[in-house]
Structure formats: structure tokens, C-alpha cells
Design a protein around this motif. Structure first.
Motif, PDB file in Angstrom:
ATOM      1  N   VAL A 128       0.875  -1.175   0.000  1.00  0.00           N
ATOM      2  CA  VAL A 128       0.000   0.000   0.000  1.00  0.00           C
ATOM      3  C   VAL A 128       0.908   1.219   0.000  1.00  0.00           C
ATOM      4  CG1 VAL A 128      -1.786   1.307   1.216  1.00  0.00           C
ATOM      5  CG2 VAL A 128      -1.802  -1.202   1.308  1.00  0.00           C
ATOM      6  N   THR A 129       0.850   1.996  -1.073  1.00  0.00           N
ATOM      7  CA  THR A 129       1.713   3.169  -1.187  1.00  0.00           C
ATOM      8  C   THR A 129       0.921   4.351  -1.728  1.00  0.00           C
ATOM      9  OG1 THR A 129       2.407   2.488  -3.413  1.00  0.00           O
ATOM     10  CG2 THR A 129       3.815   1.815  -1.573  1.00  0.00           C
ATOM     11  N   ALA A 130       1.423   5.549  -1.457  1.00  0.00           N
ATOM     12  CA  ALA A 130       0.767   6.749  -1.962  1.00  0.00           C
ATOM     13  C   ALA A 130       0.855   6.777  -3.485  1.00  0.00           C
ATOM     14  CB  ALA A 130       1.425   7.990  -1.373  1.00  0.00           C
ATOM     15  N   SER A 131      -0.241   7.116  -4.136  1.00  0.00           N
ATOM     16  CA  SER A 131      -0.242   7.247  -5.597  1.00  0.00           C
ATOM     17  C   SER A 131       0.160   8.674  -5.957  1.00  0.00           C
ATOM     18  CB  SER A 131      -1.642   6.941  -6.141  1.00  0.00           C
ATOM     19  OG  SER A 131      -2.495   8.067  -5.968  1.00  0.00           O
ATOM     20  N   PRO A 132       0.405   8.946  -7.248  1.00  0.00           N
ATOM     21  CA  PRO A 132       0.746  10.314  -7.651  1.00  0.00           C
ATOM     22  C   PRO A 132      -0.376  11.316  -7.391  1.00  0.00           C
ATOM     23  CG  PRO A 132       1.421   8.758  -9.330  1.00  0.00           C
ATOM     24  CD  PRO A 132       0.580   8.000  -8.351  1.00  0.00           C
TER      25      PRO A 132
ATOM     26  N   PRO B 252      -1.754  11.411 -22.296  1.00  0.00           N
ATOM     27  CA  PRO B 252      -2.214  10.628 -21.145  1.00  0.00           C
ATOM     28  C   PRO B 252      -1.408   9.344 -20.976  1.00  0.00           C
ATOM     29  CG  PRO B 252      -3.707  10.318 -22.984  1.00  0.00           C
ATOM     30  CD  PRO B 252      -2.708  11.353 -23.412  1.00  0.00           C
ATOM     31  N   VAL B 253      -0.996   9.078 -19.746  1.00  0.00           N
ATOM     32  CA  VAL B 253      -0.278   7.840 -19.417  1.00  0.00           C
ATOM     33  C   VAL B 253      -1.143   7.048 -18.446  1.00  0.00           C
ATOM     34  CG1 VAL B 253       1.770   6.842 -18.336  1.00  0.00           C
ATOM     35  CG2 VAL B 253       1.988   8.892 -19.771  1.00  0.00           C
ATOM     36  N   ASN B 254      -1.401   5.796 -18.759  1.00  0.00           N
ATOM     37  CA  ASN B 254      -2.216   4.934 -17.912  1.00  0.00           C
ATOM     38  C   ASN B 254      -1.337   4.373 -16.798  1.00  0.00           C
ATOM     39  OD1 ASN B 254      -3.790   2.881 -16.768  1.00  0.00           O
ATOM     40  ND2 ASN B 254      -4.847   2.495 -18.695  1.00  0.00           N
ATOM     41  N   LEU B 255      -1.381   5.024 -15.635  1.00  0.00           N
ATOM     42  CA  LEU B 255      -0.532   4.616 -14.510  1.00  0.00           C
ATOM     43  C   LEU B 255      -0.938   3.248 -13.963  1.00  0.00           C
ATOM     44  CD1 LEU B 255      -0.254   7.999 -12.550  1.00  0.00           C
ATOM     45  CD2 LEU B 255       1.302   7.069 -14.275  1.00  0.00           C
ATOM     46  N   THR B 256      -2.235   2.962 -14.005  1.00  0.00           N
ATOM     47  CA  THR B 256      -2.724   1.680 -13.486  1.00  0.00           C
ATOM     48  C   THR B 256      -2.199   0.531 -14.331  1.00  0.00           C
ATOM     49  OG1 THR B 256      -4.751   2.812 -12.806  1.00  0.00           O
ATOM     50  CG2 THR B 256      -4.778   0.405 -12.787  1.00  0.00           C
ATOM     51  N   GLU B 257      -2.357   0.667 -15.632  1.00  0.00           N
ATOM     52  CA  GLU B 257      -1.896  -0.381 -16.546  1.00  0.00           C
ATOM     53  C   GLU B 257      -0.387  -0.593 -16.419  1.00  0.00           C
ATOM     54  OE1 GLU B 257      -2.026   0.099 -21.016  1.00  0.00           O
ATOM     55  OE2 GLU B 257      -3.757  -1.220 -20.705  1.00  0.00           O
ATOM     56  N   LYS B 258       0.349   0.504 -16.264  1.00  0.00           N
ATOM     57  CA  LYS B 258       1.798   0.425 -16.118  1.00  0.00           C
ATOM     58  C   LYS B 258       2.176  -0.332 -14.840  1.00  0.00           C
ATOM     59  CE  LYS B 258       5.929   3.389 -16.039  1.00  0.00           C
ATOM     60  NZ  LYS B 258       6.405   4.799 -16.077  1.00  0.00           N
ATOM     61  N   ALA B 259       1.512  -0.002 -13.727  1.00  0.00           N
ATOM     62  CA  ALA B 259       1.790  -0.666 -12.454  1.00  0.00           C
ATOM     63  C   ALA B 259       1.405  -2.134 -12.502  1.00  0.00           C
ATOM     64  CB  ALA B 259       1.060   0.038 -11.318  1.00  0.00           C
TER      65      ALA B 259
ATOM     66  N   LEU C 216      -4.881   9.716  -2.579  1.00  0.00           N
ATOM     67  CA  LEU C 216      -5.267   8.406  -3.099  1.00  0.00           C
ATOM     68  C   LEU C 216      -4.100   7.439  -2.953  1.00  0.00           C
ATOM     69  CD1 LEU C 216      -7.736   7.126  -4.571  1.00  0.00           C
ATOM     70  CD2 LEU C 216      -6.490   7.489  -6.706  1.00  0.00           C
ATOM     71  N   TYR C 217      -4.392   6.243  -2.446  1.00  0.00           N
ATOM     72  CA  TYR C 217      -3.353   5.242  -2.235  1.00  0.00           C
ATOM     73  C   TYR C 217      -3.494   4.093  -3.238  1.00  0.00           C
ATOM     74  CZ  TYR C 217      -1.402   7.329   1.943  1.00  0.00           C
ATOM     75  OH  TYR C 217      -0.747   8.189   2.801  1.00  0.00           O
ATOM     76  N   GLU C 218      -2.341   3.638  -3.717  1.00  0.00           N
ATOM     77  CA  GLU C 218      -2.286   2.518  -4.662  1.00  0.00           C
ATOM     78  C   GLU C 218      -2.101   1.223  -3.882  1.00  0.00           C
ATOM     79  OE1 GLU C 218       0.205   2.508  -8.505  1.00  0.00           O
ATOM     80  OE2 GLU C 218       1.349   1.219  -7.130  1.00  0.00           O
ATOM     81  N   VAL C 219      -2.986   0.272  -4.113  1.00  0.00           N
ATOM     82  CA  VAL C 219      -2.933  -1.023  -3.436  1.00  0.00           C
ATOM     83  C   VAL C 219      -2.583  -2.091  -4.463  1.00  0.00           C
ATOM     84  CG1 VAL C 219      -4.184  -2.696  -2.032  1.00  0.00           C
ATOM     85  CG2 VAL C 219      -4.716  -0.249  -1.823  1.00  0.00           C
TER      86      VAL C 219
ATOM     87  N   LEU D 238      -6.191   4.922 -13.582  1.00  0.00           N
ATOM     88  CA  LEU D 238      -5.733   6.249 -13.176  1.00  0.00           C
ATOM     89  C   LEU D 238      -4.779   6.751 -14.254  1.00  0.00           C
ATOM     90  CD1 LEU D 238      -5.524   8.527 -11.051  1.00  0.00           C
ATOM     91  CD2 LEU D 238      -3.619   7.249 -10.022  1.00  0.00           C
ATOM     92  N   PHE D 239      -5.142   7.855 -14.891  1.00  0.00           N
ATOM     93  CA  PHE D 239      -4.318   8.445 -15.934  1.00  0.00           C
ATOM     94  C   PHE D 239      -3.627   9.707 -15.419  1.00  0.00           C
ATOM     95  CE2 PHE D 239      -7.385   5.948 -18.295  1.00  0.00           C
ATOM     96  CZ  PHE D 239      -6.677   5.473 -19.386  1.00  0.00           C
TER      97      PHE D 239
END
Length: 242
Positions: free
Chosen positions: A44-48, A85-92, A52-55, A77-78
Motif C-alpha cells: 500500500v503506497t501513496a499514488s501520484p 495521457p499515461v495509464n498509470l494503473t496499466e503500467k503498475a 489516493l493510495y495505490e494497493v 488512473l491516468f
């Protein structure tokens, strides 16, 4: 004296930030336990996005939550980067999937080596009862010639205990898995003594990373491609994803 105060304030701010992050993680984990998502939480880390936190879940899937754990969401999350636009979710998620796949020993796969020096690899979740898996299998040699190593994992699409599950177990329990896979795809019956095999484990992994049918291809960078694609198209994507 002034420099000492600045350093002390910075240290307090850092400690406060760490404490808040710990509290947020505890709150989010408590909420997820209540929701019974049945998938282990890896981090669980802070998102950009502030607040909002990324799990990250086992297998690479990503969801998001508020710091107090009162809100949980699933979706993309873009972020705009250099006007695009960069898809941060897909990248993670791709990074998580690549990690999960790369942790599997090749001894637990059915591997078709590249011709000459390998340029990259793909990992295919397959089912010997799947017609489109047969079609892709017929193009493995072409992919190998492009310098692409093809690695198979088992995914009985009709579930454990199905005909596909039994066939896949027979392949994985054969002394020569490649030969057994080739014959099974060609319609021959393969018999092999029962053995301890990774079919159920690979099926569970596939489900955890979002595989819903076969074939499902994972590129070297963790990108998941559902369904059949011709060798020329698939090969180009695989080589671009090194």
C-alpha cells in the motif's frame, strides 16, 4: 542555530509523514479485510494523486483507496505527461504481472526455445482443448524463428477437474512435455502417470492476473494480451516489449 531548527523541523515533518502513511496503510488493510477480497495485499503506497493510495494485490492487480480506508475503487488512473495521457494503473499492473511471471521456474513450464539467440519471450496461458490455442501453437515455430521464446503455462478454461485440466496434467507429467503438448494439440491421446504438477497453481495465477480465457499471452514487460493474434502481429508486439 537557525540551521539546526530547519533540520529539526524537516525531521519532524518526515516522521509525521511516515506515521500518516502507516496509519493509512493500516486503515486500508482493515477495510480490505472487511471486504474479503480473497487476494493477498502486497503493498500500500501513496499514488501520484494526492490523497489516493495505490494497493498492489498478489499477481499484479491494482486498486485504489482513500487514506482513511472509507473509499475503495477499481479502475484506471491516468496522468498527463508531456501533453499525453499515461495509464498509470496499466503500467503498475504490467510491472506486477511481469514480476509474478518471472518468478516461475522454467522447469514448471513447457518451453519452446527461440531459434538462435533469444531476443525476447512470451508466456502463454493455454488449454489443449482450445481451438484458438491450437491455432497459436501451429505458429510457435514462426515465433521462434523471430527470436521469440514461447513459454506455456496451464490454464484449464473450464476449470479444475475438466477434460482440459486432465489433458494438461498429462502433458505436465510427461517426460517430454514438448512432445506431449504437440501430440495433444494434434488430437492424439497422451497418457502419463499421475504426478505432482503445477497446473492448479498456474490456473490460480492466471485468474489472479486477469486471464479469463485462452490463449492469453503475457509479453516480457507484463502486458497481457487476451485471445489469439497472428504470429506476425504478436511477434511485432513481443519484440517491441523487450
Amino acid at each position: 542555530m537557525r540551521l539546526t531548527r530547519i533540520i529539526a523541523c524537516a525531521a519532524l515533518a518526515l516522521l509525521s509523514s511516515v506515521a500518516f502513511a502507516d496509519e493509512a496503510e493500516q486503515a486500508i488493510r482493515k477495510t480490505l479485510d472487511t471486504l474479503q477480497i480473497d487476494v493477498p495485499v502486497e503493498s500500500v503506497t501513496a499514488s501520484p494523486l494526492k490523497g489516493l493510495y495505490e494497493v498492489k494485490l498478489a499477481g499484479g492487480r491494482v486498486i485504489y483507496a482513500s487514506a482513511d480506508g472509507q473509499f475503495v475503487m477499481q479502475g484506471y488512473l491516468f496522468q498527463m505527461q508531456n501533453g499525453a495521457p499515461v495509464n498509470l494503473t496499466e503500467k503498475a499492473e504490467s510491472q506486477g504481472i511481469a514480476k509474478a511471471i518471472n518468478n516461475i521456474p522454467q522447469a514448471e513450464m513447457v518451453v519452446y526455445p527461440a531459434t538462435g539467440k533469444a531476443k525476447t519471450h512470451i508466456t502463454v496461458f493455454t488449454d489443449t482443448t482450445c481451438p484458438y490455442c491450437h491455432k497459436l501453437h501451429g505458429e510457435v515455430a514462426e515465433l521462434n524463428k523471430q527470436g521469440i521464446e514461447v513459454r506455456y503455462l496451464a490454464f484449464p478454461r473450464q476449470g479444475l477437474g475438466s477434460a482440459g485440466d486432465k489433458q494438461l496434467q498429462a502433458v505436465w507429467c510427461s517426460k517430454d512435455r514438448r512432445d506431449a503438448m504437440d501430440k495433444m494439440v494434434e488430437g492424439e491421446n497422451i497418457s502419463a502417470a499421475a504426478c505432482t504438477n503445477p497446473v492448479s497453481k498456474q490456473f490460480a495465477l492466471g485468474q489472479s492476473i486477469g486471464v479469463r480465457g485462452t490463449p492469453a499471452v503475457v509479453l516480457a514487460n507484463g502486458q497481457l494480451i487476451p485471445g489469439y493474434q497472428p504470429a506476425a502481429q504478436l511477434g511485432a508486439q513481443a519484440l517491441a516489449a523487450q
